[in-house]
Scaffold this motif. Structure first.
Motif, PDB file in Angstrom:
ATOM      1  N   MET A  68       0.838  -1.207   0.000  1.00 27.19           N
ATOM      2  CA  MET A  68       0.000   0.000   0.000  1.00 27.19           C
ATOM      3  C   MET A  68       0.874   1.259   0.000  1.00 27.19           C
ATOM      4  O   MET A  68       0.597   2.229  -0.707  1.00 27.19           O
ATOM      5  N   ASP A  85       2.580   1.628  -3.341  1.00 29.07           N
ATOM      6  CA  ASP A  85       1.578   2.029  -4.336  1.00 29.07           C
ATOM      7  C   ASP A  85       1.346   3.539  -4.242  1.00 29.07           C
ATOM      8  O   ASP A  85       1.287   4.250  -5.244  1.00 29.07           O
ATOM      9  N   ASN A  97       2.699   5.726  -7.541  1.00 28.54           N
ATOM     10  CA  ASN A  97       1.641   5.933  -8.535  1.00 28.54           C
ATOM     11  C   ASN A  97       1.994   7.082  -9.470  1.00 28.54           C
ATOM     12  O   ASN A  97       2.520   8.111  -9.037  1.00 28.54           O
ATOM     13  N   VAL A  98       1.702   6.865 -10.736  1.00 34.49           N
ATOM     14  CA  VAL A  98       2.106   7.862 -11.723  1.00 34.49           C
ATOM     15  C   VAL A  98       1.284   9.153 -11.603  1.00 34.49           C
ATOM     16  O   VAL A  98       1.762  10.237 -11.942  1.00 34.49           O
ATOM     17  N   GLN A  99       0.058   9.037 -11.106  1.00 32.19           N
ATOM     18  CA  GLN A  99      -0.799  10.225 -11.026  1.00 32.19           C
ATOM     19  C   GLN A  99      -0.612  11.011  -9.731  1.00 32.19           C
ATOM     20  O   GLN A  99      -0.364  12.199  -9.739  1.00 32.19           O
ATOM     21  N   TRP A 100      -0.781  10.259  -8.629  1.00 33.70           N
ATOM     22  CA  TRP A 100      -0.794  10.946  -7.344  1.00 33.70           C
ATOM     23  C   TRP A 100       0.271  10.447  -6.388  1.00 33.70           C
ATOM     24  O   TRP A 100       0.202  10.678  -5.194  1.00 33.70           O
ATOM     25  N   ARG A 106       7.259  16.350 -10.151  1.00 29.75           N
ATOM     26  CA  ARG A 106       6.421  17.349 -10.829  1.00 29.75           C
ATOM     27  C   ARG A 106       6.664  18.732 -10.228  1.00 29.75           C
ATOM     28  O   ARG A 106       6.730  19.728 -10.934  1.00 29.75           O
ATOM     29  N   VAL A 113       7.591  12.869 -14.899  1.00 33.55           N
ATOM     30  CA  VAL A 113       7.189  11.839 -13.934  1.00 33.55           C
ATOM     31  C   VAL A 113       7.677  10.476 -14.418  1.00 33.55           C
ATOM     32  O   VAL A 113       7.987  10.296 -15.597  1.00 33.55           O
ATOM     33  N   PRO A 116       6.650   6.529 -14.702  1.00 33.48           N
ATOM     34  CA  PRO A 116       5.531   5.572 -14.574  1.00 33.48           C
ATOM     35  C   PRO A 116       6.010   4.255 -13.964  1.00 33.48           C
ATOM     36  O   PRO A 116       6.074   3.226 -14.631  1.00 33.48           O
ATOM     37  N   SER A 135       3.240   1.538 -14.046  1.00 35.15           N
ATOM     38  CA  SER A 135       2.263   1.518 -15.130  1.00 35.15           C
ATOM     39  C   SER A 135       2.913   1.451 -16.509  1.00 35.15           C
ATOM     40  O   SER A 135       2.206   1.507 -17.509  1.00 35.15           O
ATOM     41  N   ASN A 136       4.218   1.298 -16.550  1.00 37.60           N
ATOM     42  CA  ASN A 136       4.885   1.140 -17.835  1.00 37.60           C
ATOM     43  C   ASN A 136       5.680  -0.165 -17.813  1.00 37.60           C
ATOM     44  O   ASN A 136       6.391  -0.438 -16.850  1.00 37.60           O
ATOM     45  N   PRO A 137       5.576  -0.962 -18.871  1.00 39.09           N
ATOM     46  CA  PRO A 137       6.261  -2.266 -18.866  1.00 39.09           C
ATOM     47  C   PRO A 137       7.771  -2.150 -18.669  1.00 39.09           C
ATOM     48  O   PRO A 137       8.394  -3.054 -18.106  1.00 39.09           O
ATOM     49  N   PRO A 142       1.897  -3.970 -15.956  1.00 45.12           N
ATOM     50  CA  PRO A 142       1.196  -3.732 -17.215  1.00 45.12           C
ATOM     51  C   PRO A 142       1.730  -4.624 -18.333  1.00 45.12           C
ATOM     52  O   PRO A 142       2.921  -4.898 -18.383  1.00 45.12           O
ATOM     53  N   ASN A 186      -0.266  14.765 -17.263  1.00 43.77           N
ATOM     54  CA  ASN A 186      -0.841  13.691 -16.451  1.00 43.77           C
ATOM     55  C   ASN A 186      -2.353  13.814 -16.450  1.00 43.77           C
ATOM     56  O   ASN A 186      -2.892  14.905 -16.294  1.00 43.77           O
ATOM     57  N   VAL A 187      -3.008  12.680 -16.585  1.00 45.96           N
ATOM     58  CA  VAL A 187      -4.463  12.728 -16.678  1.00 45.96           C
ATOM     59  C   VAL A 187      -5.077  12.984 -15.300  1.00 45.96           C
ATOM     60  O   VAL A 187      -4.660  12.405 -14.290  1.00 45.96           O
ATOM     61  N   PRO A 198      -1.444   5.139 -22.344  1.00 45.60           N
ATOM     62  CA  PRO A 198      -1.537   3.842 -21.654  1.00 45.60           C
ATOM     63  C   PRO A 198      -0.987   3.872 -20.224  1.00 45.60           C
ATOM     64  O   PRO A 198      -1.570   3.274 -19.332  1.00 45.60           O
ATOM     65  N   ASP A 199       0.122   4.582 -20.021  1.00 41.83           N
ATOM     66  CA  ASP A 199       0.691   4.615 -18.664  1.00 41.83           C
ATOM     67  C   ASP A 199      -0.198   5.422 -17.716  1.00 41.83           C
ATOM     68  O   ASP A 199      -0.410   5.043 -16.565  1.00 41.83           O
ATOM     69  N   ALA A 240      -3.116   3.212 -16.848  1.00 39.00           N
ATOM     70  CA  ALA A 240      -2.788   2.187 -15.847  1.00 39.00           C
ATOM     71  C   ALA A 240      -2.608   2.818 -14.470  1.00 39.00           C
ATOM     72  O   ALA A 240      -3.035   2.266 -13.457  1.00 39.00           O
ATOM     73  N   GLY A 241      -1.997   3.994 -14.435  1.00 44.77           N
ATOM     74  CA  GLY A 241      -1.785   4.679 -13.164  1.00 44.77           C
ATOM     75  C   GLY A 241      -3.090   5.072 -12.508  1.00 44.77           C
ATOM     76  O   GLY A 241      -3.278   4.905 -11.305  1.00 44.77           O
ATOM     77  N   SER A 275      -4.734   2.094 -11.059  1.00 45.57           N
ATOM     78  CA  SER A 275      -4.035   1.421  -9.961  1.00 45.57           C
ATOM     79  C   SER A 275      -4.250   2.117  -8.624  1.00 45.57           C
ATOM     80  O   SER A 275      -3.887   1.567  -7.580  1.00 45.57           O
ATOM     81  N   GLU A 335      -4.774  -4.660 -24.441  1.00 45.43           N
ATOM     82  CA  GLU A 335      -3.681  -3.812 -23.949  1.00 45.43           C
ATOM     83  C   GLU A 335      -2.499  -3.843 -24.925  1.00 45.43           C
ATOM     84  O   GLU A 335      -1.853  -2.820 -25.174  1.00 45.43           O
ATOM     85  N   ARG A 371      -1.112  -0.470 -26.758  1.00 44.67           N
ATOM     86  CA  ARG A 371       0.306  -0.116 -26.559  1.00 44.67           C
ATOM     87  C   ARG A 371       1.110  -0.362 -27.838  1.00 44.67           C
ATOM     88  O   ARG A 371       2.340  -0.297 -27.818  1.00 44.67           O
TER      89      ARG A 371
END
Lengths: 336, 448
Positions: free
Chosen positions: A163, A166, A170-173, A181, A187, A189, A192-194, A280, B201-202, B259-260, B263-264, B267, B418, B422
């Motif tokens: 947790m 995570d 996390n890529v967003q938050w 940022r 940023v 990922p 969230s990126n392979p 991913p 970033n979304v 895509p990233d 996924a973010g 998640s 996916e 990608r």
């Protein structure tokens, strides 16, 4: 044949020729012969003791047979069947194995992911633990505090760690990306990126490697001071002492941590499952995640059992290879 | 008082005797009753029920307390219900701990593997269940050949709808009187509704193509006028240009978000579950069934007033088609059930208004019994009116989730989709691989 005694002595005689030392061990031979002779002549009291002994160990024996041997043999049988828990198993021979090797769209990707993870995380984990242990073994400020801090991650429950990571990655938050940022940096990922997912999980695994640090610390404290002093007198600098004293003396512990690390890394499940569930794009679909998915999401118990046996084989092979290589780099004092 | 001496041998003999007796007692047949019919008759009857959806457990318990159910099943009937996952249920069945019945489980999968019974005889003998009173596609969802693989009893109504957050739509200046009916139009809304920060970033996505019903292979194939599974022939048809077109169309939605980023976003704790990102207001459009209206009220009451529903999209070349799907959350009765009659009694009582109201009021589910549907206030939940009033306008119906390996293919379609968005494979390669995997799994499961 002159009776049981003669037979027993004759039978044990070859053992007296030590296979490695190449010389006779008369005392050992006599003792074994005598012991073996006794076996054939148990007194009533000894029989009673034997029965009592067996009675006392029977809970463990029963537990071992029921909870280890039986599941092991059952899984070997199931690996040769199609079994979905809902219907009786159907014998398929080695089809599950051949399907995995030649027809499974995921198997080789999973193997690649796992080998990558093991190949990077184990050396990195052992190496970093060794370096940290050496640092903690020196006279640094607040050494006890740092020792505690380093060990804490290994006792944090995996779910809690997941947790936290995570949240951090996390890529967003995520907190780390929030900082990036804030400083106007791109940023990352992490999960969230392979391309980033496996290194990120390796980072988590290395972070939680406090147990190896503690084991290394214990071994470092057993390195005789006299060796360092003698090396210093001979003009060895800190690197020479580390290279020629510390590493050889602690090499059995390095071997131990390496093998334990290998076994654990091949069976990594909890953190990848909680953080990425194999994604991913299947980039963190490690061996045990794949096994679990086959067993409990697709109910392919036969295939999952085959995967388990293949994993056992892989771990045994890797362990043997490491043991074989240890003859070249592990120092056992005078017992090599 | 003196403590008697006991020898080690006597001690071991005594403890051995006690342990042996205890073991023998534990091995005795559970629940074995002494001889005598009276004793047997007075034993309470138990119904063991499992639900694959945890939120339905409490309503089921409430229904089992109804006088009408007790009158039907017997006053002394004990009803036990527990939530299960597939692995729990499979383990219970393998261990011989078979429940009497279950709901929200893999109905065709369990039927195909011979685990559940044909319920035709039970239904034919029932004074309560009237199949003609149930919406025809809902009832037919349980019919496989001449068999009734369960009793449609818990839920069954309209499974597809484009549900959207009217607040978001108005915020970005889109016209709610000009709803997008094609994928091309939904893409325009997706672009308008998605929000990004300065770093790319979304912050919010217009539409998530793997959330709720949009993730199901049935949805995208049906929207494009195709069926990947032929129920009568038991054959797969993934490798088809319309399927590829559908997958490629969905891929564009991901590519716009990144895509990233996508996924973010998923998640984040809670946002990857069914509808989670819609309730968190980081998704503005969700393809979901009528239940979404009631669930929004229970999941996020402050969002519910802004929830609206409309027709799900189709491609431009099918403009005007009004697609819909249904199915039945049924009660299946296991072959090894101890109390199949009691389990059927529970399925029967679910066809009366009182239990259907309990389910509707608590979780927003509607059972497709015509007389019950006519009693529902369309304004009970925001958005519900669309579903209740549009049922007669549907041009293309399907019964969803018919394939016995539906849930396996669900995972494979998501995985391969996916790879498409990608850009690791084309949509054509993806559907060819889906076909291959479906056929391989069908054979591997021993279903061919």
């Amino acid at each position: 044949m002159g009776g049981a005694g003669t037979f027993v002595v004759a039978r044990w005689r070859p053992v007296q020729q030590h296979p490695v030392a190449g010389f006779l061990l008369p005392c050992q031979g006599d003792f074994m012969a005598a012991s073996a002779q006794k076996v054939s002549r148990y007194t009533p009291g000894e029989w009673r003791n034997l029965r009592l002994g067996l009675l006392f160990v029977s809970p463990w024996v029963v537990g071992f047979v029921v909870f280890t041997i039986y599941p092991l043999l059952a899984s070997l049988y199931y690996s040769l069947t199609r079994y979905d828990l809902l219907r009786p198993p159907v014998f398929l021979g080695i089809k599950n194995y051949t399907t995995l090797f030649f027809d499974d769209p995921h198997f080789w990707n999973v193997m690649g992911n796992t080998i990558y993870y093991v190949g990077v995380s184990v050396p990195l984990g052992v190496g970093s633990a060794f370096i940290i242990a050496n640092m903690l073994n020196s006279r640094v400020v607040a050494r006890t505090f740092f020792r505690g801090i380093i060990y804490i991650p290994s006792i944090v429950p995996a779910v809690a760690s997941a947790m936290v990571w995570d949240f951090l990655m996390n890529v967003q938050w995520g907190a780390i990306n929030g900082l990036l940022r804030f400083f106007g940096l791109p940023v990352i990922p992490f999960l969230s990126n392979p391309a980033w997912s496996k290194p990120s999980l390796i980072l988590v695994a290395v972070w939680a490697n406090g147990a190896a640090v503690v084991i290394f610390l214990a071994s470092l404290q057993d390195v005789p001071r006299a060796l360092y002093e003698a090396a210093t007198v001979d003009g060895a600098n800190i690197w020479h002492r580390f290279r020629n004293v510390t590493i050889p003396i602690t090499s059995p512990i390095i071997l131990f941590n390496l093998i334990m690390g290998l076994i654990v890394a091949f069976q990594e499940f909890t953190i990848p499952w909680l953080l990425t569930q194999g994604g991913p794009m299947n980039s963190t679909e490690f061996y045990l995640v794949h096994l679990y998915r086959n067993a409990f999401a697709y109910l392919r118990m036969g295939k999952a059992s085959a995967l388990a046996w293949i994993l056992l084989f892989i771990i045994v092979v890797f362990t043997i290879l490491v043991f074989r290589s240890s003859a070249r780099w592990v120092y056992y004092g005078g017992d090599k | 008082m003196t403590i008697p001496n006991i020898s080690r041998r006597a001690f071991l003999r005594t403890t051995g005797l006690v342990a042996g007796t205890t073991a023998l007692a534990a091995c005795a047949v559970p629940g074995a009753a002494p001889a005598g019919g009276d004793t047997m008759a007075s034993e309470p009857k138990t119904i063991e029920f499992v639900s694959g959806w945890g939120s339905a457990v409490e309503p089921f318990r409430e229904i089992a307390q109804l006088d009408s159910f007790k009158a039907l099943a017997g006053e002394d009937t004990e009803f036990n219900v527990r939530p299960v996952g597939l692995e729990d249920l499979a383990a219970a069945l393998a261990a011989g701990d078979t429940p009497d019945g279950g709901s929200n489980i893999d109905y065709p999968g369990l039927w195909a593997r011979g685990i559940v019974i044909d319920c035709n005889d039970y239904v034919n003998g029932s004074d309560i269940i009237d199949p003609s009173g149930v919406l025809e596609p809902v009832w037919n969802a349980a019919v496989y050949g001449s068999n009734l693989i369960g009793v449609p009893s818990v839920e069954g109504f309209m499974w597809y709808g484009m549900n959207y957050n009217a607040k978001h739509v108005e915020e970005v200046g889109l016209d709610v009187d000009d709803l997008p009916l094609t994928w091309e139009a939904v893409m325009e809304w997706h672009v308008e509704l998605s929000k990004f920060d300065e770093g790319g970033n979304v912050i919010r996505m217009g539409f998530d193509p793997v959330d709720a019903m949009a993730a199901e292979p049935d949805f995208i194939s049906h929207s494009f006028g195709h069926a990947w599974w032929n129920d009568e022939e038991q054959t797969f048809h993934f490798d088809h240009e319309l399927m590829a077109l559908g997958i490629e169309t969905q891929a564009e939605f991901f590519r716009h978000i990144g895509p990233d980023n996508f996924a973010g976003l998923r998640s984040v704790e809670g946002q990857g579950r069914w509808g989670g990102s819609y309730y968190a207001e980081v998704q503005s459009i969700i393809m979901d069934g009528y239940w979404h209206c009631g669930e929004t009220v229970s999941e996020k009451p402050e969002l519910a007033p802004f929830n609206r529903s409309a027709w799900p999209p189709v491609p431009a070349f099918r403009e005007g088609a009004k697609i819909q799907a249904t199915g039945a959350h049924m009660i299946q009765i296991f072959k090894e059930a101890n109390n199949p009659d009691g389990m059927f009694n529970f399925a029967e009582i679910m066809h009366t208004n009182e239990p259907m109201n309990i389910i509707f009021d608590s979780v927003g589910w509607i059972m497709g019994v015509k007389s019950f549907i006519s009693t529902i206030d369309p304004d009970t939940y925001p958005g519900l009116r669309f579903y209740l009033e549009s049922v007669d306008e549907v041009t293309d119906w399907i019964i969803g989730r018919r394939c016995p390996i539906h849930w396996y293919m669900y995972t494979q379609v998501n995985e391969l989709r996916e790879q498409v968005y990608r850009d690791f494979m084309t949509a054509e390669e993806a559907v060819a691989e889906m076909q291959k995997r479906a056929e391989a799994e069908w054979e591997a499961q021993g279903l061919s």
